[in-house]
Design a protein around this motif. Structure first.
Motif, PDB file in Angstrom:
ATOM      1  N   ASN A   1       4.845   2.104  12.258  1.00  0.00           N
ATOM      2  CA  ASN A   1       5.770   1.816  10.955  1.00  0.00           C
ATOM      3  C   ASN A   1       5.488   0.308  10.389  1.00  0.00           C
ATOM      4  O   ASN A   1       6.210  -0.106   9.657  1.00  0.00           O
ATOM      5  CB  ASN A   1       7.179   2.267  11.074  1.00  0.00           C
ATOM      6  CG  ASN A   1       7.459   3.489  11.490  1.00  0.00           C
ATOM      7  OD1 ASN A   1       6.757   4.380  10.803  1.00  0.00           O
ATOM      8  ND2 ASN A   1       8.376   3.657  12.488  1.00  0.00           N
ATOM      9  N   ARG A   2       4.813  -0.624  11.284  1.00  0.00           N
ATOM     10  CA  ARG A   2       4.439  -1.941  10.861  1.00  0.00           C
ATOM     11  C   ARG A   2       5.490  -2.764  10.523  1.00  0.00           C
ATOM     12  O   ARG A   2       5.575  -3.265   9.654  1.00  0.00           O
ATOM     13  CB  ARG A   2       3.354  -1.748   9.617  1.00  0.00           C
ATOM     14  CG  ARG A   2       2.284  -1.036   9.734  1.00  0.00           C
ATOM     15  CD  ARG A   2       1.443  -0.528   8.626  1.00  0.00           C
ATOM     16  NE  ARG A   2       0.693  -1.953   8.164  1.00  0.00           N
ATOM     17  CZ  ARG A   2      -0.510  -1.963   7.293  1.00  0.00           C
ATOM     18  NH1 ARG A   2      -0.871  -0.672   6.835  1.00  0.00           N
ATOM     19  NH2 ARG A   2      -1.021  -3.053   6.696  1.00  0.00           N
ATOM     20  N   ARG A   3       6.643  -2.527  11.514  1.00  0.00           N
ATOM     21  CA  ARG A   3       7.698  -3.289  11.473  1.00  0.00           C
ATOM     22  C   ARG A   3       8.164  -3.501  12.901  1.00  0.00           C
ATOM     23  O   ARG A   3       7.977  -3.195  13.850  1.00  0.00           O
ATOM     24  CB  ARG A   3       8.588  -2.265  10.552  1.00  0.00           C
ATOM     25  CG  ARG A   3       9.059  -1.274  11.572  1.00  0.00           C
ATOM     26  CD  ARG A   3      10.182  -0.466  10.749  1.00  0.00           C
ATOM     27  NE  ARG A   3      10.553   0.733  11.253  1.00  0.00           N
ATOM     28  CZ  ARG A   3      11.334   1.735  10.870  1.00  0.00           C
ATOM     29  NH1 ARG A   3      11.672   1.657   9.626  1.00  0.00           N
ATOM     30  NH2 ARG A   3      11.811   2.518  11.632  1.00  0.00           N
TER      31      ARG A   3
ATOM     32  N   ASP B   1       9.504  -6.010   7.940  1.00  0.00           N
ATOM     33  CA  ASP B   1       8.384  -5.101   7.590  1.00  0.00           C
ATOM     34  C   ASP B   1       7.736  -5.701   6.873  1.00  0.00           C
ATOM     35  O   ASP B   1       6.469  -5.135   6.422  1.00  0.00           O
ATOM     36  CB  ASP B   1       9.100  -3.877   7.234  1.00  0.00           C
ATOM     37  CG  ASP B   1       9.884  -3.763   6.084  1.00  0.00           C
ATOM     38  OD1 ASP B   1       9.758  -4.707   5.515  1.00  0.00           O
ATOM     39  OD2 ASP B   1      10.233  -2.677   5.562  1.00  0.00           O
ATOM     40  N   ARG B   2       7.952  -7.004   6.088  1.00  0.00           N
ATOM     41  CA  ARG B   2       6.974  -7.224   5.354  1.00  0.00           C
ATOM     42  C   ARG B   2       7.068  -8.989   5.294  1.00  0.00           C
ATOM     43  O   ARG B   2       8.223  -9.640   5.737  1.00  0.00           O
ATOM     44  CB  ARG B   2       7.231  -6.943   3.742  1.00  0.00           C
ATOM     45  CG  ARG B   2       6.853  -5.634   3.422  1.00  0.00           C
ATOM     46  CD  ARG B   2       7.523  -5.191   2.069  1.00  0.00           C
ATOM     47  NE  ARG B   2       6.796  -3.927   1.655  1.00  0.00           N
ATOM     48  CZ  ARG B   2       6.793  -2.809   2.183  1.00  0.00           C
ATOM     49  NH1 ARG B   2       7.959  -2.798   3.132  1.00  0.00           N
ATOM     50  NH2 ARG B   2       6.219  -1.750   1.646  1.00  0.00           N
TER      51      ARG B   2
ATOM     52  N   LYS C   1       4.256  -8.335   1.541  1.00  0.00           N
ATOM     53  CA  LYS C   1       2.996  -7.370   1.984  1.00  0.00           C
ATOM     54  C   LYS C   1       3.422  -7.106   3.393  1.00  0.00           C
ATOM     55  O   LYS C   1       3.895  -7.533   4.127  1.00  0.00           O
ATOM     56  CB  LYS C   1       1.830  -8.276   2.543  1.00  0.00           C
ATOM     57  CG  LYS C   1       1.230  -8.700   0.757  1.00  0.00           C
ATOM     58  CD  LYS C   1       0.141  -9.929   0.976  1.00  0.00           C
ATOM     59  CE  LYS C   1      -0.298 -10.446  -0.550  1.00  0.00           C
ATOM     60  NZ  LYS C   1      -1.542 -11.086  -0.227  1.00  0.00           N
ATOM     61  N   ARG C   2       3.104  -5.655   3.694  1.00  0.00           N
ATOM     62  CA  ARG C   2       3.409  -4.971   4.895  1.00  0.00           C
ATOM     63  C   ARG C   2       2.564  -5.809   6.047  1.00  0.00           C
ATOM     64  O   ARG C   2       1.551  -6.507   5.747  1.00  0.00           O
ATOM     65  CB  ARG C   2       3.074  -3.700   5.135  1.00  0.00           C
ATOM     66  CG  ARG C   2       3.706  -2.959   4.303  1.00  0.00           C
ATOM     67  CD  ARG C   2       3.560  -1.353   4.479  1.00  0.00           C
ATOM     68  NE  ARG C   2       2.003  -1.054   4.002  1.00  0.00           N
ATOM     69  CZ  ARG C   2       1.217  -0.097   4.472  1.00  0.00           C
ATOM     70  NH1 ARG C   2       1.988   0.900   4.980  1.00  0.00           N
ATOM     71  NH2 ARG C   2      -0.024   0.140   3.898  1.00  0.00           N
TER      72      ARG C   2
ATOM     73  N   GLU D   1      -3.004  -5.973   4.817  1.00  0.00           N
ATOM     74  CA  GLU D   1      -2.350  -6.274   3.456  1.00  0.00           C
ATOM     75  C   GLU D   1      -2.295  -7.892   3.168  1.00  0.00           C
ATOM     76  O   GLU D   1      -2.417  -8.415   2.331  1.00  0.00           O
ATOM     77  CB  GLU D   1      -1.168  -5.757   3.226  1.00  0.00           C
ATOM     78  CG  GLU D   1      -1.299  -4.403   2.706  1.00  0.00           C
ATOM     79  CD  GLU D   1       0.189  -3.593   2.376  1.00  0.00           C
ATOM     80  OE1 GLU D   1       1.127  -4.282   2.147  1.00  0.00           O
ATOM     81  OE2 GLU D   1       0.202  -2.283   2.407  1.00  0.00           O
TER      82      GLU D   1
END
Length: 299
Positions: free
Chosen positions: A91-93, A108-109, A113-114, A150
Protein backbone atom coordinates in the motif's frame (compact mmCIF):
# COMPACT_ATOMS: atom_id res chain seq x y z
CA UNK A 1 27.61 -27.63 18.44
CA UNK A 2 27.68 -23.93 19.28
CA UNK A 3 25.90 -21.35 17.17
CA UNK A 4 28.46 -18.65 18.04
CA UNK A 5 31.43 -17.72 15.90
CA UNK A 6 33.98 -15.46 17.62
CA UNK A 7 36.16 -12.90 15.83
CA UNK A 8 37.10 -10.77 18.85
CA UNK A 9 37.27 -11.78 22.51
CA UNK A 10 35.01 -8.86 23.40
CA UNK A 11 32.27 -11.13 22.05
CA UNK A 12 32.65 -13.37 25.13
CA UNK A 13 29.76 -11.83 27.16
CA UNK A 14 27.40 -12.51 24.24
CA UNK A 15 27.89 -16.27 23.88
CA UNK A 16 26.83 -17.59 27.29
CA UNK A 17 23.19 -18.19 26.41
CA UNK A 18 21.54 -21.02 24.51
CA UNK A 19 23.94 -23.15 22.52
CA UNK A 20 21.44 -23.86 19.76
CA UNK A 21 18.54 -22.17 18.03
CA UNK A 22 14.94 -22.89 18.95
CA UNK A 23 12.60 -23.26 15.98
CA UNK A 24 9.30 -21.55 16.75
CA UNK A 25 7.63 -21.83 13.35
CA UNK A 26 8.23 -23.06 9.83
CA UNK A 27 5.90 -22.29 6.95
CA UNK A 28 6.35 -18.65 5.96
CA UNK A 29 7.20 -17.87 2.36
CA UNK A 30 9.58 -15.03 3.35
CA UNK A 31 9.65 -13.93 6.99
CA UNK A 32 10.55 -10.42 8.18
CA UNK A 33 9.58 -7.77 10.72
CA UNK A 34 9.43 -9.57 14.10
CA UNK A 35 8.27 -7.42 17.01
CA UNK A 36 7.58 -8.59 20.55
CA UNK A 37 4.49 -7.18 22.30
CA UNK A 38 5.23 -7.15 26.05
CA UNK A 39 1.64 -6.47 27.16
CA UNK A 40 0.39 -9.66 25.53
CA UNK A 41 3.56 -11.77 25.59
CA UNK A 42 3.32 -12.50 21.89
CA UNK A 43 5.35 -11.83 18.77
CA UNK A 44 4.07 -10.48 15.46
CA UNK A 45 6.00 -10.95 12.24
CA UNK A 46 5.49 -10.50 8.52
CA UNK A 47 5.10 -13.20 5.89
CA UNK A 48 5.42 -10.78 3.02
CA UNK A 49 4.69 -12.78 -0.19
CA UNK A 50 1.69 -14.42 1.51
CA UNK A 51 0.47 -10.92 2.44
CA UNK A 52 -0.16 -11.69 6.10
CA UNK A 53 1.01 -10.94 9.62
CA UNK A 54 1.51 -13.95 11.88
CA UNK A 55 1.32 -14.12 15.68
CA UNK A 56 3.28 -16.45 17.99
CA UNK A 57 2.02 -16.78 21.58
CA UNK A 58 4.86 -17.04 24.11
CA UNK A 59 2.72 -18.73 26.75
CA UNK A 60 1.29 -21.48 24.54
CA UNK A 61 3.69 -21.65 21.57
CA UNK A 62 0.72 -21.45 19.22
CA UNK A 63 0.91 -19.59 15.89
CA UNK A 64 -2.03 -17.99 14.14
CA UNK A 65 -2.82 -15.30 11.59
CA UNK A 66 -2.86 -11.79 13.07
CA UNK A 67 -4.00 -10.04 9.87
CA UNK A 68 -4.63 -11.15 6.29
CA UNK A 69 -4.41 -9.38 3.89
CA UNK A 70 -1.92 -7.02 5.47
CA UNK A 71 -0.73 -4.72 2.68
CA UNK A 72 2.47 -6.72 2.23
CA UNK A 73 3.83 -5.46 5.54
CA UNK A 74 7.60 -5.58 6.01
CA UNK A 75 9.00 -3.93 9.18
CA UNK A 76 7.08 -3.44 12.43
CA UNK A 77 7.67 -1.62 15.71
CA UNK A 78 5.70 -0.35 18.71
CA UNK A 79 5.02 3.22 19.75
CA UNK A 80 4.95 4.56 23.32
CA UNK A 81 1.34 3.44 23.77
CA UNK A 82 2.17 -0.11 22.68
CA UNK A 83 0.44 0.29 19.33
CA UNK A 84 1.75 -1.56 16.30
CA UNK A 85 3.42 0.62 13.65
CA UNK A 86 3.88 -1.12 10.29
CA UNK A 87 5.51 -0.45 6.93
CA UNK A 88 3.09 -1.60 4.23
CA UNK A 89 5.08 -2.21 1.05
CA UNK A 90 2.01 -3.05 -1.01
CA UNK A 91 0.00 0.00 0.00
CA UNK A 92 3.12 2.21 -0.03
CA UNK A 93 2.36 3.64 3.39
CA UNK A 94 3.10 3.55 7.13
CA UNK A 95 0.20 2.68 9.41
CA UNK A 96 -0.66 2.31 13.09
CA UNK A 97 -2.94 -0.39 14.48
CA UNK A 98 -5.01 1.17 17.24
CA UNK A 99 -5.57 -0.75 20.47
CA UNK A 100 -9.17 -1.43 19.43
CA UNK A 101 -7.98 -2.84 16.09
CA UNK A 102 -8.67 -0.07 13.58
CA UNK A 103 -5.89 1.07 11.25
CA UNK A 104 -4.70 4.67 11.03
CA UNK A 105 -2.60 5.90 8.10
CA UNK A 106 0.44 7.72 9.46
CA UNK A 107 1.87 8.72 6.07
CA UNK A 108 1.47 7.65 2.45
CA UNK A 109 2.93 10.57 0.50
CA UNK A 110 5.74 13.07 0.43
CA UNK A 111 5.24 16.32 -1.46
CA UNK A 112 2.09 14.85 -2.99
CA UNK A 113 3.87 11.75 -4.35
CA UNK A 114 3.46 8.19 -3.12
CA UNK A 115 6.34 6.56 -1.29
CA UNK A 116 8.23 3.74 -2.98
CA UNK A 117 7.67 0.91 -0.47
CA UNK A 118 8.25 1.70 3.23
CA UNK A 119 10.48 -0.98 4.74
CA UNK A 120 11.41 -0.45 8.40
CA UNK A 121 10.48 2.06 11.09
CA UNK A 122 11.52 3.46 14.47
CA UNK A 123 9.83 5.74 16.99
CA UNK A 124 11.60 8.68 18.65
CA UNK A 125 10.76 10.07 22.11
CA UNK A 126 9.31 13.27 20.60
CA UNK A 127 6.63 11.13 18.98
CA UNK A 128 8.09 11.29 15.48
CA UNK A 129 8.17 8.13 13.37
CA UNK A 130 11.14 7.52 11.10
CA UNK A 131 11.12 5.00 8.26
CA UNK A 132 13.16 3.82 5.30
CA UNK A 133 11.78 3.83 1.77
CA UNK A 134 13.64 1.58 -0.71
CA UNK A 135 12.10 0.16 -3.88
CA UNK A 136 11.85 -3.55 -3.03
CA UNK A 137 8.05 -3.58 -2.87
CA UNK A 138 7.59 -2.01 -6.32
CA UNK A 139 10.22 -4.04 -8.17
CA UNK A 140 7.85 -6.99 -8.70
CA UNK A 141 4.56 -8.47 -7.54
CA UNK A 142 6.31 -10.85 -5.13
CA UNK A 143 6.54 -8.50 -2.12
CA UNK A 144 4.07 -5.84 -3.16
CA UNK A 145 2.82 -4.42 -6.46
CA UNK A 146 5.03 -3.69 -9.44
CA UNK A 147 5.20 0.03 -10.04
CA UNK A 148 7.31 3.10 -10.67
CA UNK A 149 8.96 5.37 -8.15
CA UNK A 150 7.06 8.65 -8.06
CA UNK A 151 9.56 10.39 -5.80
CA UNK A 152 12.61 9.21 -7.72
CA UNK A 153 14.71 8.91 -4.56
CA UNK A 154 15.25 6.36 -1.81
CA UNK A 155 15.32 8.18 1.52
CA UNK A 156 14.73 7.91 5.23
CA UNK A 157 11.71 10.02 6.23
CA UNK A 158 10.47 11.53 9.46
CA UNK A 159 6.78 11.98 10.28
CA UNK A 160 6.16 14.47 13.08
CA UNK A 161 3.19 14.16 15.47
CA UNK A 162 1.33 16.84 13.48
CA UNK A 163 1.55 14.61 10.38
CA UNK A 164 4.14 16.66 8.50
CA UNK A 165 6.64 14.58 6.51
CA UNK A 166 10.22 15.52 5.75
CA UNK A 167 13.37 13.86 4.46
CA UNK A 168 15.48 12.93 7.48
CA UNK A 169 18.44 11.43 5.61
CA UNK A 170 19.23 10.84 1.94
CA UNK A 171 21.87 9.60 -0.51
CA UNK A 172 21.03 5.90 -0.16
CA UNK A 173 20.98 3.11 -2.71
CA UNK A 174 18.27 1.20 -0.84
CA UNK A 175 17.86 2.12 2.84
CA UNK A 176 16.60 -0.73 4.99
CA UNK A 177 16.88 -1.30 8.76
CA UNK A 178 17.17 1.62 11.16
CA UNK A 179 17.57 2.04 14.92
CA UNK A 180 18.22 4.91 17.34
CA UNK A 181 20.75 4.73 20.14
CA UNK A 182 18.97 4.89 23.53
CA UNK A 183 19.98 8.55 24.02
CA UNK A 184 18.83 9.30 20.46
CA UNK A 185 22.07 11.07 19.65
CA UNK A 186 22.71 8.69 16.75
CA UNK A 187 20.74 6.82 14.13
CA UNK A 188 22.06 3.68 12.44
CA UNK A 189 20.74 2.85 8.96
CA UNK A 190 21.61 -0.20 6.90
CA UNK A 191 21.79 0.41 3.17
CA UNK A 192 21.17 -2.98 1.57
CA UNK A 193 21.86 -1.61 -1.89
CA UNK A 194 25.26 -0.18 -0.96
CA UNK A 195 25.83 -3.09 1.46
CA UNK A 196 26.98 -1.12 4.47
CA UNK A 197 25.66 0.45 7.66
CA UNK A 198 25.82 4.22 8.14
CA UNK A 199 25.63 6.04 11.47
CA UNK A 200 24.18 9.54 11.65
CA UNK A 201 24.98 12.00 14.43
CA UNK A 202 21.83 13.91 15.37
CA UNK A 203 21.16 17.28 16.94
CA UNK A 204 18.61 17.53 19.77
CA UNK A 205 15.88 18.37 17.25
CA UNK A 206 16.76 15.33 15.09
CA UNK A 207 18.63 17.16 12.35
CA UNK A 208 21.57 15.24 10.89
CA UNK A 209 24.87 16.82 11.90
CA UNK A 210 27.20 14.33 10.22
CA UNK A 211 27.33 10.72 9.08
CA UNK A 212 29.87 8.05 8.25
CA UNK A 213 30.05 4.42 7.23
CA UNK A 214 29.98 2.28 10.36
CA UNK A 215 30.51 -1.23 8.96
CA UNK A 216 30.43 -3.40 5.86
CA UNK A 217 29.71 -7.14 6.06
CA UNK A 218 32.46 -9.73 5.86
CA UNK A 219 29.92 -11.87 4.02
CA UNK A 220 26.23 -11.74 3.25
CA UNK A 221 24.20 -8.57 2.87
CA UNK A 222 22.77 -6.36 5.62
CA UNK A 223 19.03 -6.15 6.27
CA UNK A 224 17.62 -4.90 9.58
CA UNK A 225 19.60 -3.94 12.70
CA UNK A 226 19.14 -3.78 16.49
CA UNK A 227 21.17 -2.59 19.50
CA UNK A 228 21.76 -4.23 22.86
CA UNK A 229 22.01 -2.52 26.24
CA UNK A 230 25.80 -2.28 26.00
CA UNK A 231 25.75 -0.46 22.65
CA UNK A 232 26.66 -3.41 20.44
CA UNK A 233 24.97 -3.43 17.05
CA UNK A 234 23.40 -6.66 15.81
CA UNK A 235 22.76 -6.95 12.08
CA UNK A 236 20.76 -9.47 10.08
CA UNK A 237 23.35 -10.34 7.45
CA UNK A 238 21.14 -12.39 5.14
CA UNK A 239 23.18 -15.43 4.06
CA UNK A 240 25.72 -15.17 6.86
CA UNK A 241 23.63 -15.27 10.03
CA UNK A 242 23.55 -12.40 12.53
CA UNK A 243 26.62 -10.17 12.93
CA UNK A 244 27.55 -8.40 16.18
CA UNK A 245 29.58 -5.17 16.10
CA UNK A 246 31.30 -3.25 18.87
CA UNK A 247 30.40 0.47 19.01
CA UNK A 248 33.82 1.14 17.46
CA UNK A 249 32.76 -0.79 14.34
CA UNK A 250 34.74 -3.99 14.98
CA UNK A 251 33.03 -7.25 14.03
CA UNK A 252 32.99 -9.19 17.31
CA UNK A 253 31.23 -12.37 16.30
CA UNK A 254 28.29 -14.04 14.64
CA UNK A 255 25.25 -16.13 15.44
CA UNK A 256 25.09 -18.77 12.72
CA UNK A 257 21.67 -19.61 11.28
CA UNK A 258 20.85 -22.40 8.77
CA UNK A 259 18.67 -20.13 6.60
CA UNK A 260 18.93 -16.66 5.08
CA UNK A 261 18.39 -14.14 7.91
CA UNK A 262 16.20 -11.17 7.02
CA UNK A 263 15.26 -9.56 10.35
CA UNK A 264 15.95 -9.80 14.07
CA UNK A 265 14.41 -8.37 17.22
CA UNK A 266 14.87 -8.63 20.98
CA UNK A 267 11.96 -9.55 23.21
CA UNK A 268 10.71 -11.68 26.06
CA UNK A 269 10.00 -10.45 29.61
CA UNK A 270 13.68 -9.53 30.09
CA UNK A 271 14.39 -8.51 26.44
CA UNK A 272 17.13 -11.18 26.35
CA UNK A 273 15.55 -13.38 23.72
CA UNK A 274 16.58 -12.74 20.14
CA UNK A 275 13.91 -13.54 17.56
CA UNK A 276 15.23 -14.32 14.08
CA UNK A 277 13.11 -14.23 10.92
CA UNK A 278 14.99 -16.34 8.37
CA UNK A 279 13.61 -17.46 5.01
CA UNK A 280 10.51 -19.50 5.87
CA UNK A 281 11.19 -19.88 9.59
CA UNK A 282 11.04 -18.06 12.91
CA UNK A 283 13.84 -18.91 15.36
CA UNK A 284 14.79 -17.68 18.80
CA UNK A 285 17.77 -17.87 21.13
CA UNK A 286 17.80 -16.95 24.82
CA UNK A 287 20.91 -14.86 25.29
CA UNK A 288 23.25 -13.64 28.02
CA UNK A 289 22.84 -10.04 26.86
CA UNK A 290 19.81 -7.76 26.82
CA UNK A 291 18.35 -5.87 23.89
CA UNK A 292 18.10 -2.10 24.07
CA UNK A 293 14.54 -0.97 24.85
CA UNK A 294 12.13 0.06 22.14
CA UNK A 295 9.75 2.97 22.68
CA UNK A 296 7.17 0.95 24.61
CA UNK A 297 9.83 -0.33 27.04
CA UNK A 298 11.16 3.15 27.81
CA UNK A 299 8.25 4.49 29.86
Amino acid sequence: MTIYETMDERFAPCRNGDRSLETLYQGSRWAEGPIYVPAGRYLIWSDIPNDRLLRWDETTGQVGVFREPAGYVNGNTLDFQGRLVSCEQGNRRVTRTELAGSITVIADRYDGKRFNSPNDCAVKSDGSIWFSDPVYGIQSDYEGHRGESEIGERNVYRVDPDGSVRVAASDFTNPNGLVFTPDESQLYVSDSGANHIRVFDLADDGRVISDRIFAAPSAGNFDNIRLDDDGRLWAAAMGDGVHCYHPDGTLLGKVTVPEVVANISFGGPKRNRMFIAASGSLYSVLMSITGAPLAVDSR
